[in-house]
Enzyme design. Sequence first.
Site, PDB file in Angstrom:
ATOM      1  N   HIS A   1       1.640   8.224  -7.930  1.00 49.42           N
ATOM      2  CA  HIS A   1       1.093   8.802  -6.650  1.00 49.42           C
ATOM      3  C   HIS A   1       2.488   9.539  -5.657  1.00 49.42           C
ATOM      4  CE1 HIS A   1       0.024   8.270  -2.317  1.00 49.42           C
ATOM      5  NE2 HIS A   1      -1.251   8.086  -2.564  1.00 49.42           N
TER       6      HIS A   1
ATOM      7  N   ASP B   1       4.533   0.197  -8.207  1.00 50.11           N
ATOM      8  CA  ASP B   1       3.666   0.492  -7.023  1.00 50.11           C
ATOM      9  C   ASP B   1       2.127  -0.306  -7.166  1.00 50.11           C
ATOM     10  OD1 ASP B   1       1.921   1.742  -5.304  1.00 50.11           O
ATOM     11  OD2 ASP B   1       2.276   3.731  -6.024  1.00 50.11           O
TER      12      ASP B   1
ATOM     13  N   GLN C   1      -2.723  -0.034  -5.626  1.00 48.15           N
ATOM     14  CA  GLN C   1      -4.200  -0.296  -6.166  1.00 48.15           C
ATOM     15  C   GLN C   1      -4.326  -1.426  -7.063  1.00 48.15           C
ATOM     16  OE1 GLN C   1      -6.405   1.802  -5.260  1.00 48.15           O
ATOM     17  NE2 GLN C   1      -5.640   3.620  -4.738  1.00 48.15           N
TER      18      GLN C   1
ATOM     19  N   LYS D   1      -5.833  -1.088   1.692  1.00 48.16           N
ATOM     20  CA  LYS D   1      -6.693  -1.048   0.675  1.00 48.16           C
ATOM     21  C   LYS D   1      -7.285  -2.291   0.097  1.00 48.16           C
ATOM     22  CE  LYS D   1      -4.118   2.780  -1.323  1.00 48.16           C
ATOM     23  NZ  LYS D   1      -4.962   3.981  -1.087  1.00 48.16           N
TER      24      LYS D   1
ATOM     25  N   CYS E   1      -3.326  12.852  -4.056  1.00 53.75           N
ATOM     26  CA  CYS E   1      -1.782  12.517  -3.982  1.00 53.75           C
ATOM     27  C   CYS E   1      -1.045  12.239  -5.272  1.00 53.75           C
ATOM     28  CB  CYS E   1      -1.457  11.535  -3.088  1.00 53.75           C
ATOM     29  SG  CYS E   1      -2.119  11.742  -1.222  1.00 53.75           S
TER      30      CYS E   1
HETATM   31  C1  LIG Z   1      -0.863   4.167  -6.155  1.00 44.42           C
HETATM   32  C2  LIG Z   1      -0.855   4.433  -4.604  1.00 44.42           C
HETATM   33  N1  LIG Z   1       0.281   4.295  -4.421  1.00 44.42           N
HETATM   34  C3  LIG Z   1       0.631   4.498  -2.987  1.00 44.42           C
HETATM   35  C4  LIG Z   1      -0.215   4.888  -2.193  1.00 44.42           C
HETATM   36  C5  LIG Z   1       0.000   5.009  -0.746  1.00 44.42           C
HETATM   37  O1  LIG Z   1      -0.423   3.809   0.038  1.00 44.42           O
HETATM   38  P1  LIG Z   1      -0.266   4.032   1.612  1.00 44.42           P
HETATM   39  O2  LIG Z   1      -0.872   5.447   2.016  1.00 44.42           O
HETATM   40  O3  LIG Z   1      -1.061   3.147   2.309  1.00 44.42           O
HETATM   41  O4  LIG Z   1       1.147   4.022   1.924  1.00 44.42           O
HETATM   42  C6  LIG Z   1      -1.554   4.808  -2.510  1.00 44.42           C
HETATM   43  C7  LIG Z   1      -2.580   5.196  -1.503  1.00 44.42           C
HETATM   44  O5  LIG Z   1      -3.412   6.023  -1.715  1.00 44.42           O
HETATM   45  C8  LIG Z   1      -1.851   4.591  -4.005  1.00 44.42           C
HETATM   46  O6  LIG Z   1      -3.172   4.826  -4.449  1.00 44.42           O
END
Ligand SMILES: Cc1ncc(COP(=O)(O)O)c(C=O)c1O
Lengths: 161, 414
Positions: free
Chosen positions: B127, B203, B206, B229, B371
Amino acid sequence: MPGLEDLYREIILDHYRAPRNRGELPSPPATRAEGFNPLCGDEVVLTLQVDGDTVTDLLVAGQGCSISQASSSMMSAAVKGKSVAEARQLIRAFKALMSIHESKLGGEGDDAGTEADNALDGVQLGDLEALQGVVKFPVRIKCATLAWNTLEQGLDETSPS
Amino acid sequence: MSLDVSLDVAALRRDFPVLEREFHGHRLVYLDSAATSQKPTSVIEVMDTFYRHTNANVHRGVYTLAEEATAAFESARARMARFLHASTPSEIVFTKNATEAMNLVARSWGGAHLHEGDVVVLSLMEHHANVVPWHMLAAERGIELRWIPLTDDGCLDLESLPQLLEGAALLSVTSLSNVLGTINDVRHLADAAHAADALIAVDAAQTIPHVEVDVTAWDADFVAWTGHKMLGPTGIGGLWARENLLEGMPPFLGGGEMIRDVTVDGFTTNDIPWKFEAGTPPIAEAVGLEAAIDYLDDVGLEAVRRHEIELTGYALRALHERFDDRITTYGPSDLSIRGGVISFLLDGIHAHDVSQVLDEDAVAVRAGHHCAKPLMRHLGVPATTRASFYLYNDEADADALVESLARAEKFFAV
Ligand SMILES: Cc1ncc(COP(=O)(O)O)c(C=O)c1O
């Protein structure tokens, strides 16, 4: 609630399925302009030939949703053979078409409407009016205007206003 | 013996008021939990109660109300620590979201430890939250980024991992791809990183909402997560990091809360984790997060995971049966290494047009690059449609998706 038919009018689907003026002119001599919608990845690549004061040829490449691709096809058909001044007038009129409803939808004051009305005054949009339904789907407006912003970019390069 | 751990989805759904909504005459079919989850009444109410009953700033007042607010806030930290099997609550730093947590790692740890020529290893399925902070650091001080490639079915291609890790300072990877659904073997990656004298940042945005995570068993060094989430509110997320790492890291943002003393000449920092929490933190959000964790624990993440495996398998089969070679789905076919995420392309119809038709049937999916543009480039597609499942989705939702897609196909038929 606006229905799908408001957005995807038959003529739009027709341009999407059978896009006009597809391809790329060799550049140079043609001018190349690229438009990109970073949110959804829609991409429009215009190559245009301006001779003297006239857009003599214009081809469209790129990829994207039906609205962005149909809008670029319709734009190419509308602009090809027109003078640069007429093309710019169309750009203004089309953007006005995209904002007029937006402002009405948003319930803002009359100013935007009046301005938009002026830009639209006396301009024949023809088939392009079919794209009017897009404004009822605010997230898709950017798809419709992409080709027009790209055209503006290209014109600015060949014939700075 | 039959282990009945199946979820009573109909009962769970009643806990989520937004799922009662209808759009265009259809009940909401919410298939975008990978973007954000819906919130149960318990989370909404506990935050409401906090504001009505307990609201005060934290760590500041001597009065009883402020003490209560502080206790509620710190109780959420302890709850999160237990949820992740962290050894102490001070390993939990609250941030705004996972993105800020990754930026904390890059800015604070990376800022202190990475210099020109140092190597950070990422993967092609990251991401942007785990890409751009490293690009920023690379632009500033010339660190080198290396990328783990992917196999054809959307898994990390680990063949070259030892070479990629050679001389690397950090491996930073997702534990569950928000596009492919791929579940990565974090323990394996951590062992590989440590064998190469590198640290590992995960990270887990998810993963934590869907799969039980034990940061100690992972042997990770940094783990980023986000509250919204996992049934919690927006505005709170965090970083878990090993205590000794946090101790050695310089502060991230400067301001109130994070200091021990400030003079005209400078400042000294507070203890961890507060050292990293400048300014008034997300207090009501922390309270909501604790309620979300309670909810997840009550349902049981094991049951959630099992439910999602079944539902994802059901949906994949239904999609392929109905659309045959006219649909392309991405990600591993082995459901045991796949979360409840299905990204797909329907032949000849752009993702945006698909989701527009779906919206008319109140089927909420995501269309776009999610993203993860390096991944989209690797896949060679500008955008996909993504359906993602959670504990409140069932087979009827998957059926609604298939029916609505059939309508989209018909609508755009040449
Ligand atoms: C794999 C992953 N990492 C990071 C994020 C970022 O999360 P946040 O927008 O809450 O910072 C997301 C959310 O879309 C994600 O799917």
